[in-house]
Design a protein around this motif. Structure first.
Motif, PDB file in Angstrom:
ATOM      1  N   ILE A 149      10.005   5.968  -1.589  1.00 57.26           N
ATOM      2  CA  ILE A 149      10.837   4.886  -2.141  1.00 57.26           C
ATOM      3  C   ILE A 149      11.430   4.030  -1.034  1.00 57.26           C
ATOM      4  CG2 ILE A 149      12.970   4.380  -3.406  1.00 57.26           C
ATOM      5  CD1 ILE A 149      12.398   6.972  -5.041  1.00 57.26           C
ATOM      6  N   ASN A 150      11.982   4.676  -0.018  1.00 61.75           N
ATOM      7  CA  ASN A 150      12.731   3.951   1.011  1.00 61.75           C
ATOM      8  C   ASN A 150      11.867   3.360   2.110  1.00 61.75           C
ATOM      9  OD1 ASN A 150      14.897   4.877  -0.442  1.00 61.75           O
ATOM     10  ND2 ASN A 150      15.891   5.925   1.252  1.00 61.75           N
ATOM     11  N   TYR A 151      10.732   3.993   2.390  1.00 62.96           N
ATOM     12  CA  TYR A 151       9.946   3.528   3.532  1.00 62.96           C
ATOM     13  C   TYR A 151       8.476   3.239   3.216  1.00 62.96           C
ATOM     14  CZ  TYR A 151       6.895   3.674   7.509  1.00 62.96           C
ATOM     15  OH  TYR A 151       5.882   3.375   8.380  1.00 62.96           O
ATOM     16  N   LEU A 152       7.747   4.221   2.712  1.00 61.25           N
ATOM     17  CA  LEU A 152       6.299   4.073   2.603  1.00 61.25           C
ATOM     18  C   LEU A 152       5.899   3.018   1.570  1.00 61.25           C
ATOM     19  CD1 LEU A 152       4.065   5.366   4.209  1.00 61.25           C
ATOM     20  CD2 LEU A 152       3.769   7.052   2.394  1.00 61.25           C
ATOM     21  N   GLY A 153       6.620   2.950   0.444  1.00 62.60           N
ATOM     22  CA  GLY A 153       6.349   1.910  -0.552  1.00 62.60           C
ATOM     23  C   GLY A 153       6.569   0.516   0.014  1.00 62.60           C
ATOM     24  N   PRO A 154       7.720   0.250   0.650  1.00 61.68           N
ATOM     25  CA  PRO A 154       7.929  -1.055   1.280  1.00 61.68           C
ATOM     26  C   PRO A 154       6.911  -1.368   2.380  1.00 61.68           C
ATOM     27  CG  PRO A 154      10.023   0.049   0.939  1.00 61.68           C
ATOM     28  CD  PRO A 154       8.967   1.044   0.590  1.00 61.68           C
ATOM     29  N   PHE A 155       6.509  -0.340   3.135  1.00 63.83           N
ATOM     30  CA  PHE A 155       5.480  -0.534   4.170  1.00 63.83           C
ATOM     31  C   PHE A 155       4.192  -1.061   3.535  1.00 63.83           C
ATOM     32  CE2 PHE A 155       1.662   1.104   6.220  1.00 63.83           C
ATOM     33  CZ  PHE A 155       1.819   0.707   7.544  1.00 63.83           C
ATOM     34  N   LEU A 156       3.741  -0.416   2.460  1.00 62.81           N
ATOM     35  CA  LEU A 156       2.520  -0.835   1.790  1.00 62.81           C
ATOM     36  C   LEU A 156       2.685  -2.222   1.169  1.00 62.81           C
ATOM     37  CD1 LEU A 156      -0.340  -0.338   0.720  1.00 62.81           C
ATOM     38  CD2 LEU A 156       0.697   0.866  -1.230  1.00 62.81           C
ATOM     39  N   LEU A 157       3.799  -2.445   0.496  1.00 61.04           N
ATOM     40  CA  LEU A 157       4.034  -3.734  -0.153  1.00 61.04           C
ATOM     41  C   LEU A 157       3.960  -4.877   0.853  1.00 61.04           C
ATOM     42  CD1 LEU A 157       4.915  -5.415  -2.619  1.00 61.04           C
ATOM     43  CD2 LEU A 157       7.286  -4.958  -1.947  1.00 61.04           C
ATOM     44  N   THR A 158       4.629  -4.721   1.969  1.00 58.36           N
ATOM     45  CA  THR A 158       4.649  -5.769   2.988  1.00 58.36           C
ATOM     46  C   THR A 158       3.246  -6.063   3.499  1.00 58.36           C
ATOM     47  OG1 THR A 158       6.875  -5.079   3.641  1.00 58.36           O
ATOM     48  CG2 THR A 158       5.661  -6.470   5.189  1.00 58.36           C
ATOM     49  N   ASN A 159       2.492  -5.008   3.776  1.00 60.78           N
ATOM     50  CA  ASN A 159       1.140  -5.207   4.292  1.00 60.78           C
ATOM     51  C   ASN A 159       0.235  -5.890   3.280  1.00 60.78           C
ATOM     52  OD1 ASN A 159       0.401  -4.012   7.114  1.00 60.78           O
ATOM     53  ND2 ASN A 159       1.946  -2.625   6.272  1.00 60.78           N
ATOM     54  N   LEU A 160       0.384  -5.544   2.009  1.00 57.37           N
ATOM     55  CA  LEU A 160      -0.454  -6.164   0.983  1.00 57.37           C
ATOM     56  C   LEU A 160      -0.138  -7.642   0.787  1.00 57.37           C
ATOM     57  CD1 LEU A 160      -0.521  -3.324  -1.720  1.00 57.37           C
ATOM     58  CD2 LEU A 160      -2.328  -3.934  -0.087  1.00 57.37           C
ATOM     59  N   LEU A 161       1.091  -8.033   1.121  1.00 52.86           N
ATOM     60  CA  LEU A 161       1.501  -9.432   0.924  1.00 52.86           C
ATOM     61  C   LEU A 161       1.457 -10.258   2.206  1.00 52.86           C
ATOM     62  CD1 LEU A 161       4.541  -8.926  -1.503  1.00 52.86           C
ATOM     63  CD2 LEU A 161       2.180  -9.549  -2.078  1.00 52.86           C
ATOM     64  N   LEU A 162       0.976  -9.671   3.296  1.00 58.40           N
ATOM     65  CA  LEU A 162       1.008 -10.372   4.581  1.00 58.40           C
ATOM     66  C   LEU A 162       0.203 -11.667   4.576  1.00 58.40           C
ATOM     67  CD1 LEU A 162       0.900  -7.731   7.465  1.00 58.40           C
ATOM     68  CD2 LEU A 162       2.781  -9.219   6.739  1.00 58.40           C
ATOM     69  N   ASP A 163      -0.969 -11.667   3.962  1.00 59.13           N
ATOM     70  CA  ASP A 163      -1.785 -12.881   3.979  1.00 59.13           C
ATOM     71  C   ASP A 163      -1.079 -14.033   3.264  1.00 59.13           C
ATOM     72  OD1 ASP A 163      -3.776 -11.690   5.442  1.00 59.13           O
ATOM     73  OD2 ASP A 163      -5.050 -11.230   3.721  1.00 59.13           O
ATOM     74  N   LEU A 164      -0.394 -13.715   2.178  1.00 62.00           N
ATOM     75  CA  LEU A 164       0.343 -14.762   1.451  1.00 62.00           C
ATOM     76  C   LEU A 164       1.526 -15.250   2.279  1.00 62.00           C
ATOM     77  CD1 LEU A 164       0.534 -16.390  -1.152  1.00 62.00           C
ATOM     78  CD2 LEU A 164       1.889 -14.530  -2.150  1.00 62.00           C
ATOM     79  N   LEU A 165       2.201 -14.348   2.961  1.00 61.96           N
ATOM     80  CA  LEU A 165       3.298 -14.744   3.845  1.00 61.96           C
ATOM     81  C   LEU A 165       2.781 -15.646   4.973  1.00 61.96           C
ATOM     82  CD1 LEU A 165       5.087 -11.296   4.005  1.00 61.96           C
ATOM     83  CD2 LEU A 165       6.239 -13.408   3.326  1.00 61.96           C
ATOM     84  N   LYS A 166       1.657 -15.277   5.557  1.00 60.51           N
ATOM     85  CA  LYS A 166       1.083 -16.071   6.649  1.00 60.51           C
ATOM     86  C   LYS A 166       0.684 -17.460   6.176  1.00 60.51           C
ATOM     87  CE  LYS A 166      -0.770 -12.072   9.158  1.00 60.51           C
ATOM     88  NZ  LYS A 166      -2.024 -11.361   9.535  1.00 60.51           N
ATOM     89  N   ALA A 167       0.247 -17.551   4.928  1.00 59.60           N
ATOM     90  CA  ALA A 167      -0.164 -18.848   4.380  1.00 59.60           C
ATOM     91  C   ALA A 167       1.034 -19.721   4.017  1.00 59.60           C
ATOM     92  CB  ALA A 167      -1.039 -18.636   3.149  1.00 59.60           C
ATOM     93  N   SER A 168       2.236 -19.169   4.093  1.00 59.53           N
ATOM     94  CA  SER A 168       3.449 -19.888   3.668  1.00 59.53           C
ATOM     95  C   SER A 168       4.394 -20.149   4.831  1.00 59.53           C
ATOM     96  CB  SER A 168       4.175 -19.073   2.591  1.00 59.53           C
ATOM     97  OG  SER A 168       3.303 -18.673   1.567  1.00 59.53           O
ATOM     98  N   THR A 169       3.925 -20.045   6.037  1.00 56.78           N
ATOM     99  CA  THR A 169       4.796 -20.116   7.206  1.00 56.78           C
ATOM    100  C   THR A 169       5.545 -21.446   7.295  1.00 56.78           C
ATOM    101  OG1 THR A 169       2.902 -20.846   8.503  1.00 56.78           O
ATOM    102  CG2 THR A 169       3.442 -18.506   8.578  1.00 56.78           C
ATOM    103  N   PRO A 170       6.773 -21.377   7.877  1.00 57.16           N
ATOM    104  CA  PRO A 170       7.439 -20.186   8.404  1.00 57.16           C
ATOM    105  C   PRO A 170       7.947 -19.274   7.282  1.00 57.16           C
ATOM    106  CG  PRO A 170       8.912 -22.057   8.559  1.00 57.16           C
ATOM    107  CD  PRO A 170       7.593 -22.591   8.067  1.00 57.16           C
ATOM    108  N   ALA A 171       7.711 -17.997   7.434  1.00 56.63           N
ATOM    109  CA  ALA A 171       8.113 -17.027   6.417  1.00 56.63           C
ATOM    110  C   ALA A 171       8.855 -15.870   7.087  1.00 56.63           C
ATOM    111  CB  ALA A 171       6.891 -16.518   5.655  1.00 56.63           C
ATOM    112  N   ARG A 172       9.599 -15.124   6.266  1.00 59.71           N
ATOM    113  CA  ARG A 172      10.429 -14.045   6.821  1.00 59.71           C
ATOM    114  C   ARG A 172      10.277 -12.760   6.000  1.00 59.71           C
ATOM    115  NH1 ARG A 172      16.244 -16.951   8.449  1.00 59.71           N
ATOM    116  NH2 ARG A 172      15.399 -19.054   8.837  1.00 59.71           N
ATOM    117  N   VAL A 173      10.227 -11.644   6.721  1.00 62.19           N
ATOM    118  CA  VAL A 173      10.328 -10.323   6.115  1.00 62.19           C
ATOM    119  C   VAL A 173      11.668  -9.740   6.549  1.00 62.19           C
ATOM    120  CG1 VAL A 173       9.367  -7.994   5.980  1.00 62.19           C
ATOM    121  CG2 VAL A 173       7.835  -9.971   6.183  1.00 62.19           C
TER     122      VAL A 173
END
Length: 336
Positions: A149-173
Motif C-alpha cells: 500500500i505505502n510503497y510498492l503500489g505507488p512505485f508501480l503506478l508511477t512507472n506505468l504513468l511515466l510515458d504520459l508524464l513525459k508527454a506532458s512536461t513540465p510535470a511533477r511526481v
C-alpha cells in the motif's frame, strides 16, 4: 490575596499565551498555499488517497486552481462524497473519481490502463495514499500489505504513468514520505514478508524510507526528461491514519491533537512540491513540513541502496518482464 495578585496579569496572561505561541510556532509554515498564484487551467492531476485527510486537502487546493483533478480512492462511497464536496467548494466540475487500491497490483494496473486510455495528459502525480497499524499479512499476490500500500503500489503506478508524464512536461511526481523515514530500514525482503521489520511503527517507518529512496532513483532516471520527482514530510498531522491502532493508542493520539497540525496545514508541503514556482526544476530532493529543503537520513542518501531497492521492486511488480526501459548508467561520482 497575595496569591491572587501573583496570578493576575501579566503572569496569568503569560501562562495562557506561552502554550498558544508554542502551538502557533509548531503549526506555522513560511509558505502558504493560498498566497501561491499558480493556475492549473488545462492541466490534469492525480491524487491518491484523496477521500480524506491530507489527500483531500491537496485535491481541494488543486481543484481550486482549475486543474482536472482525479481522486484515486479505494472506496467508491467515500471517494464520491469527497468529489461532491470538492466540486461544491471550488466550483470546478472537472473533479472525478477513479477507483484505486494501491495494496493490489492488479488494481494499480487497471487504474493506470484507464488513465492512459482516457486522459491526454498528466501534469502532477501525488502519491499520498498510505496506512499504518495494519497487522502483518501477505496479500493474494504474495506481497506484504503495508509495504504494498505505502510503497510498492505507488512505485508501480508511477512507472506505468511515466510515458504520459513525459508527454506532458513540465510535470511533477510528488511522494508523501515522513520524518520517520530516518529510523526505517530498506530491506527488500520486507516487501514479500520474508522478513518482518518488527512492528507497526517499524513497518511504516521502513515504507517511508523506501519512498525517499524511490524518489531519488526515479529522479536520476528522469534526468533531462522534464519530469521532476520529490519527496516530503507533512509533519505531525491529525488525520484518520491511526484508525487501525488499538483504542488506548487512539485515545493517546487524541490527547496530543492540540499539538499537531490539521490536515489542511499538513497538506502545505505536498502542495508546495506540486505547484509552487520555488520547487520548479528541483528534483530528487526531500522537503520538510515547513516546505524547506532538508537533508534526509544517511540511508535515504545511499544511491547504491536506492538502485538495489528499485531493481527488487521492478522484479516484484513485473516491470522487467514488460520490457521496461533500462536505467541510465550511474554517474561515477554518485557510486555508493
Amino acid at each position: 490575596m497575595e496569591l491572587l495578585g501573583i496570578l493576575s496579569p501579566p503572569w496569568w496572561l503569560l501562562l495562557l499565551l506561552l502554550p498558544a505561541l508554542l502551538l502557533w510556532a509548531m503549526h506555522r509554515s513560511p509558505w502558504e498555499p493560498h498566497k501561491c498564484p499558480a493556475d492549473l487551467t488545462g492541466k490534469t492531476v492525480i491524487v491518491t488517497g484523496a477521500n480524506s485527510g491530507i489527500g483531500k486537502c491537496v485535491a481541494m487546493d488543486l481543484a481550486r486552481r482549475n486543474a482536472r483533478t482525479i481522486l484515486a480512492c479505494r472506496s467508491q462511497e467515500r471517494g464520491q462524497a469527497a468529489v461532491e464536496e470538492i466540486r461544491a467548494a471550488t466550483g470546478n466540475p472537472a473533479v472525478v473519481l477513479r477507483l484505486l487500491d494501491t495494496g493490489s497490483l492488479a488494481s494499480v494496473r487497471a487504474f493506470a490502463s484507464a488513465v492512459l486510455r482516457e486522459e491526454s495528459r498528466l501534469d502532477v502525480l501525488v502519491n499520498n495514499a498510505g496506512v499504518t497499524g495494519l497487522p502483518f499479512a501477505i496479500t493474494s499476490e504474495g506481497l506484504e500489505q503495508t509495504f504494498t500500500i505505502n510503497y510498492l503500489g505507488p512505485f508501480l503506478l508511477t512507472n506505468l504513468l511515466l510515458d504520459l508524464l513525459k508527454a506532458s512536461t513540465p510535470a511533477r511526481v510528488v511522494n508523501v514520505s515522513s520524518f520517520r523515514h530516518s529510523v526505517g530500514t530498506a530491506d527488500s525482503a520486507f516487501l514479500t514478508g520474508q522478513r518482518c521489520p518488527g512492528g507497526y511503527d517499524a513497518a511504516y517507518n521502513s515504507t517511508k524510507l523506501m519512498n525517499v529512496l524511490f524518489t531519488a532513483e526515479l529522479a536520476r532516471r528522469l534526468e533531462g526528461t522534464g519530469v521532476t520527482a520529490n519527496a516530503l514530510s507533512p509533519g505531525v498531522v491529525s488525520t484518520s491514519i491511526m484508525r487501525h491502532f488499538s483504542w488506548p493508542v487512539r485515545a493517546l493520539f487524541s490527547l496530543l491533537r492540540p499539538f499537531m497540525k490539521s490536515a489542511e496545514q499538513g497538506a502545505a508541503s505536498t502542495i508546495f512540491c506540486a505547484v509552487s514556482e520555488e520547487a520548479a526544476g528541483i528534483t530528487g530532493k526531500y522537503f520538510d513540513s515547513s516546505c524547506r529543503l532538508a537533508l534526509p537520513s544517511a540511508a535515504a542518501r545511499d544511491a547504491a541502496l536506492a538502485r538495489k531497492l528499485w531493481e527488487a521492486s521492478e522484479r516484484l511488480t513485473g516491470l522487467t518482464e514488460q520490457g521496461h526501459p533500462p536505467a541510465p548508467p550511474p554517474a561515477a561520482a554518485g557510486a555508493a
